[in-house]
Design a protein around this motif. Structure first.
Motif: not given
Length: 302
Positions: A83-92, A143-149, A277-283
């Motif tokens: 997953f990726e958008d302008k704020d976060v990136l989730v990588v395997n 899985l790891l979440v990466v912060a883009k800001s 956005t405060d949306e719950w994301l689950r991968f």
């Protein structure tokens, strides 16, 4: 960017440097002590020393140091981006990849790959760990979440500190676990006899792991582990502590273990609230092929 935290009842009498390293889980106490030395940390508006014992209701504020210019080389290493958008990136992350540069690992890391893939990463953890909010070990996949800001980083770090992030792992351990579920509540710190290892110690950091048996084999068990806290080597240390070390683990496993190029451990599920956005994301990603082939081998043997 200045951050603020009000000391809770459970945090009363905790040293301020320990409090801030617990809140910022990827920041060591020595790094926090560096902030304190530079007068970047205040309690109730006053500069304090690292050994200040927090009181309930204290308002702790800290200002993140200026981000140094990155001098780690971007490298064109393929990434499995979930997953990726302008704020976060989730990588395997694949097994065998180090998350960030350190002594002996100056290249080929996830950070080197991230710097090539995207130009914007948070700078809160300095030049060696841009964007890195949490880690998994070199030989752990998943899985790891990466912060883009920085804003995203602060939110994700707070969610980790508040135990609001869902993290589930799959592992294969030595021995047959008789009960279907369990909880390990045992503090983790540096092993006093070996500074390269972690261990369950009385003065360690609070650590809780929940586990559930998925499959039993002769002398082996396939388990799911859910982290309530995120200490260094937590699952590896906790499973060893209760007598069921991970298969292939060169540091915490038995001398006679299977040659799997490191512990059989995979970060399968990651859930968090989107920092903006405060949306719950689950991968969720299945374990890599070597892991599944090992399970198939056990099923055929037993």
């Amino acid at each position: 960017m200045t951050q603020q935290h009000i000391v809770t009842e459970t945090e009363g009498k905790k040293r301020v440097d320990k409090l801030l390293s617990d809140i910022n889980q990827e920041t060591s106490r020595s790094q926090v002590q560096g902030w304190i030395t530079k007068n970047l940390v205040k309690v109730n508006g006053e500069v304090v020393k690292a050994n200040y014992k927090c009181q309930v209701g204290d308002i702790v504020t800290w200002q993140l140091p200026e981000v140094e210019q990155l001098d780690i080389n971007p490298e064109n290493i393929p990434l499995d981006i979930v997953f990726e958008d302008k704020d976060v990136l989730v990588v395997n992350k694949p097994k065998g990849m180090v998350v960030h540069p350190s002594a002996g690992h100056s290249s080929g890391t996830l950070v080197n790959a991230l710097l090539y893939h995207c130009k914007d990463l948070s700078g809160i953890n300095g030049i060696e760990r841009p964007g890195i909010v949490h880690r998994i070990d070199k030989d752990t996949s998943g899985l790891l979440v990466v912060a883009k800001s920085d804003k995203a980083h602060i939110s994700l770090a707070e969610q980790l500190a508040n135990k609001d992030v869902e993290r589930k792992y799959e592992a294969v351990v030595h021995g047959e676990i008789n009960h279907d579920t369990g909880m390990i509540d045992a503090p983790i710190g540096r092993d006093p006899n070996d500074r390269q290892r972690m261990s369950v110690v009385d003065n360690g950091k609070h650590a809780v792991t929940h586990f559930q048996v998925l499959q039993r084999f002769n002398d082996f068990t396939h388990v799911e582990c859910q982290l309530e806290t995120g200490r260094t080597h937590q699952i590896r240390v906790h499973m060893r502590y209760i007598g069921f070390p991970l298969v292939g683990d060169p540091k915490y496993g038995p001398r006679k273990t299977m040659d799997t190029n490191g512990q059989v451990l995979h970060a399968k599920v990651l859930g968090f609230r989107h920092p903006i956005t405060d949306e719950w994301l689950r991968f969720e990603v299945e374990p890599p092929s070597y892991f599944q082939e090992l399970l198939l081998q056990f099923e055929q043997m037993y």
